[in-house]
Scaffold this active site. Structure first.
Site, short mmCIF file in Angstrom:
data_model
loop_
_atom_site.label_atom_id
_atom_site.label_comp_id
_atom_site.label_asym_id
_atom_site.label_seq_id
_atom_site.Cartn_x
_atom_site.Cartn_y
_atom_site.Cartn_z
N GLY A 1 70.55 22.99 34.92
CA GLY A 1 72.01 23.46 34.24
C GLY A 1 72.31 22.78 33.63
O GLY A 1 71.68 21.66 32.38
N SER A 2 73.69 22.12 33.38
CA SER A 2 74.29 21.23 32.06
C SER A 2 74.45 20.32 32.38
O SER A 2 74.02 19.66 33.14
CB SER A 2 75.94 22.15 32.09
OG SER A 2 76.41 21.84 33.09
N ALA B 1 77.34 18.52 32.04
CA ALA B 1 78.08 18.07 33.47
C ALA B 1 77.90 17.45 34.56
O ALA B 1 78.44 17.11 35.35
CB ALA B 1 79.67 18.65 32.59
N THR B 2 77.52 18.73 34.69
CA THR B 2 77.24 19.51 36.26
C THR B 2 76.15 18.26 36.55
O THR B 2 75.97 17.83 38.05
CB THR B 2 76.23 20.91 36.56
OG1 THR B 2 77.23 21.34 35.87
CG2 THR B 2 76.73 20.91 38.33
N GLY B 3 74.96 18.20 36.50
CA GLY B 3 73.75 17.52 36.45
C GLY B 3 74.90 15.90 36.49
O GLY B 3 74.19 15.15 37.45
N GLU C 1 66.38 18.91 35.04
CA GLU C 1 66.45 19.57 34.35
C GLU C 1 67.90 19.96 33.68
O GLU C 1 68.16 21.32 34.12
CB GLU C 1 66.38 21.16 34.86
CG GLU C 1 64.58 20.63 35.49
CD GLU C 1 63.38 19.92 34.38
OE1 GLU C 1 63.28 19.39 32.88
OE2 GLU C 1 62.33 18.89 35.41
N CYS D 1 67.29 26.33 26.95
CA CYS D 1 67.98 25.00 26.63
C CYS D 1 66.45 24.03 26.26
O CYS D 1 67.03 23.52 25.32
CB CYS D 1 67.50 24.13 28.69
SG CYS D 1 65.67 24.75 28.85
P1 NAD Z 1 76.00 24.88 35.00
O1 NAD Z 1 75.48 23.03 34.78
O2 NAD Z 1 77.41 25.50 34.55
O3 NAD Z 1 75.66 25.74 36.37
C1 NAD Z 1 74.78 25.37 37.17
C2 NAD Z 1 74.47 25.58 38.25
O4 NAD Z 1 75.02 24.92 38.66
C3 NAD Z 1 74.90 27.29 38.80
O5 NAD Z 1 74.08 27.24 40.23
C4 NAD Z 1 76.18 26.79 39.65
O6 NAD Z 1 77.22 27.41 40.04
C5 NAD Z 1 76.11 25.31 39.69
N1 NAD Z 1 77.37 24.43 40.12
C6 NAD Z 1 78.65 24.09 39.26
N2 NAD Z 1 79.14 23.40 39.90
C7 NAD Z 1 78.40 22.76 40.58
C8 NAD Z 1 79.15 20.86 41.35
N3 NAD Z 1 79.23 20.60 41.16
N4 NAD Z 1 77.48 20.76 42.25
C9 NAD Z 1 76.29 21.69 42.32
N5 NAD Z 1 76.27 22.86 41.41
C10 NAD Z 1 77.28 22.97 40.37
O7 NAD Z 1 75.56 25.51 34.04
P2 NAD Z 1 74.80 26.68 33.15
O8 NAD Z 1 76.17 27.06 32.28
O9 NAD Z 1 74.57 27.59 34.76
O10 NAD Z 1 73.66 26.64 32.56
C11 NAD Z 1 73.38 26.80 31.22
C12 NAD Z 1 73.34 24.36 31.33
O11 NAD Z 1 71.82 25.02 31.87
C13 NAD Z 1 73.17 24.66 29.59
O12 NAD Z 1 72.76 23.37 29.74
C14 NAD Z 1 71.17 24.48 29.59
O13 NAD Z 1 70.85 24.03 28.46
C15 NAD Z 1 70.84 24.17 31.26
N6 NAD Z 1 69.36 24.72 31.19
C16 NAD Z 1 68.66 23.81 31.17
C17 NAD Z 1 67.01 23.87 31.59
C18 NAD Z 1 66.15 23.27 31.83
O14 NAD Z 1 65.43 23.75 32.61
N7 NAD Z 1 66.38 21.46 31.22
C19 NAD Z 1 66.81 24.95 31.66
C20 NAD Z 1 67.78 26.50 31.61
C21 NAD Z 1 69.57 25.87 31.57
#
Ligand code: NAD
Length: 467
Positions: free
Chosen positions: A218-219, A221-223, A240, A274
């Site tokens: 995910g993003s 910020a959430t990571g 990731e 990503c």
């Molecule tokens: P996101 O971080 O908003 O959400 C990802 C997941 O995290 C969702 O299931 C969400 O419900 C959950 N989440 C939200 N807040 C949380 C918290 N505080 N604790 C735990 N889980 C939480 O990301 P998104 O908008 O779904 O996806 C887009 C992002 O993902 C982009 O930044 C993209 O580059 C990245 N991404 C990375 C890869 C990689 O392999 N590096 C692959 C695909 C997407």
């Protein structure tokens, strides 16, 4: 209206509450997804833990079950592809293709052995390095490639003997729940549990003591939040995260020859990848021609509802993401950016934004510095290669990067100077089950794919025998 269920312990479980799922091509709610409660998450973890006690024991059984999963994904591509398009927006060809891709992914994962390394074998000692499963793995997923990204976690985790509780994105829960339902017919109960809910469900997972490992995509910020909450109980974690990949185009290439591939790497699935090219640096000698070639391709794109077979680009997945794309485009415009093509949301229902090329901006403008994760590409001229490498590296992201040139040695030299987990010459990326993938800097830590990815899902154990 179809009904969707959590998949816990091999069973379909209804929930007290549900949440809306929107079709981004229409901008309207088309289904309800089950909203997992904390008690149901506990049940899923308990089921996964029970299943782990047996699943971990027999590798041949695991291989057989995973192979059956690949078969199911292939045969359900048609049915589940439709759901994926409706919730995600991607074209029906891409959606069906994602199930085929996921099936192939499992086959490739199954081609790997779980290695036993001989670290030393001398007259005093024989020392082996073995891989043991960790236990219950929690997987938290994004909305851009719900199926293949989930399978890229599920297949290696299950192969080495772990069990899983997976949470899809709240924007795209349905295809994963249905996939879980079908895969449960060939996996023992509790081995794969799928739970859907909002962001708070992700927080419950990362705070839960029952997970030995959390894999998060995910993003950034959430990571960071995931890293913080798992740190309190030292659960292992792989992150990731996002990227802001630069591609650098040297003056010795023919823009006509590489435009199609550059365009695809930047705009495939609306740039919602990503590892998409998110900043394009082009040498000034070929700059105008390159921009023009990209513009021609952008103007040929047929934007529309992904269910229409004539469409080759669907809507942006969700309103928040569309608004972000609009905000970054407007900010670029205010900073002198020229919109070569696109630039405005389509006046029709749904979250449609055309492929957009922006020139006359440079580093320091948000569209260049931040991850747009959408169909708007800044194209920036450069003259000096050392300077452009510095600009490409002047970011906290470090996922991927590429160099485009006819001089392969020079290309390799430049690629090696890029500060990213993956670099490429004359293409942009290798996201492949056997090729290690991970970010540098704030694009995450840990590696997935290949034997390096297996290691992240295992406890490495040294077994030392005195002779
Ligand atoms: P996101 O971080 O908003 O959400 C990802 C997941 O995290 C969702 O299931 C969400 O419900 C959950 N989440 C939200 N807040 C949380 C918290 N505080 N604790 C735990 N889980 C939480 O990301 P998104 O908008 O779904 O996806 C887009 C992002 O993902 C982009 O930044 C993209 O580059 C990245 N991404 C990375 C890869 C990689 O392999 N590096 C692959 C695909 C997407």
């Amino acid at each position: 209206m179809s009904e969707y269920f959590l998949i816990i312990d091999g069973k379909k479980i209804a929930t007290e509450k549900t949440f809306d799922v929107i079709n981004p091509a229409l901008g309207t709610v088309f289904a309800q997804a089950p909203d997992c409660s904390p008690a149901q998450l506990n049940l899923a973890v308990e089921a996964a833990n029970r299943a782990f006690q047996t699943w971990r024991l027999n590798e041949a059984d695991r291989r057989e079950a995973l192979s059956a999963c690949a078969g199911i994904l292939r045969s359900s591509a048609e049915e589940l592809g439709q759901i994926l398009t409706e919730e995600q927006g991607k074209t029906i060809q891409h959606a069906k293709g994602e199930f085929e891709w996921a099936a192939w992914w499992i086959d490739e994962v199954l081609s790997m052995e779980i290695p036993i390394d001989i670290v030393a074998d001398n007259e005093h000692r024989r020392i082996e390095l073995r891989r043991k499963p960790l236990g219950v793995v929690g997987a938290i997923m994004p909305w851009n490639y719900p199926i293949v990204l989930s399978i890229s976690k599920i297949a290696p985790a299950l192969l080495v003997g772990n069990t899983i509780v997976l949470k899809p994105s709240p924007y795209t829960p349905l295809s994963s729940l249905k996939m879980g339902e079908l895969l449960s017919t060939v996996l023992p109960p509790g081995v794969l549990n799928i739970v859907s809910g909002g962001d708070e469900l992700g927080v419950w997972i990362t705070n839960h003591l029952g997970f030995q490992k959390v894999v998060f995509t995910g993003s950034v910020a959430t990571g960071k939040k995931v890293a913080e909450s798992t740190a309190s109980h030292l659960s292992r974690v792989t992150l990731e995260l996002g990227g802001n990949d630069a591609a650098i185009v040297l003056p010795d290439v023919d823009p006509k020859q590489i435009a199609a591939e550059l365009f695809e790497e930047a705009f495939s699935q609306n740039g919602q990848a990503c590892i998409a090219i998110k900043r394009l640096y082009v040498h000034e000698n070929i700059y105008d021609e390159m921009v023009d070639e990209l513009r021609k391709r952008a103007e040929k794109v047929v934007l529309g509802d992904g269910l229409d077979p004539d469409v080759n680009m669907g809507p942006i997945n969700n309103l928040a993401q569309l608004e972000r794309v609009i905000e970054l485009t407007e900010d670029a415009r205010e900073h002198g950016g020229k919109i070569v093509t696109g630039g405005k949301r389509l006046a029709r229902p749904g979250y449609f934004f055309p492929p957009t090329i922006v020139t006359h901006i440079t580093d320091g403008v948000r569209l260049v510095d931040e991850e747009q994760f959408g169909p708007v590409l800044p194209v920036i001229p450069f003259t000096d290669i050392n300077e452009v490498i510095e600009r490409a590296n002047a970011t906290d992201f470090g996922l991927g990067g590429s160099v485009w040139t006819n001089d392969l040695d020079h290309g390799m030299e430049i690629a090696a100077r890029l500060e990213s987990g993956s670099t490429a010459v004359n293409h942009h990326t290798d996201f492949h089950p056997l090729i290690p993938f991970g970010g540098a800097k704030q694009s995450g830590y840990g590696i997935q794919n290949g034997v390096w990815g297996l290691d992240e899902l295992c406890q490495l154990q040294v077994v030392s025998i005195a002779k």
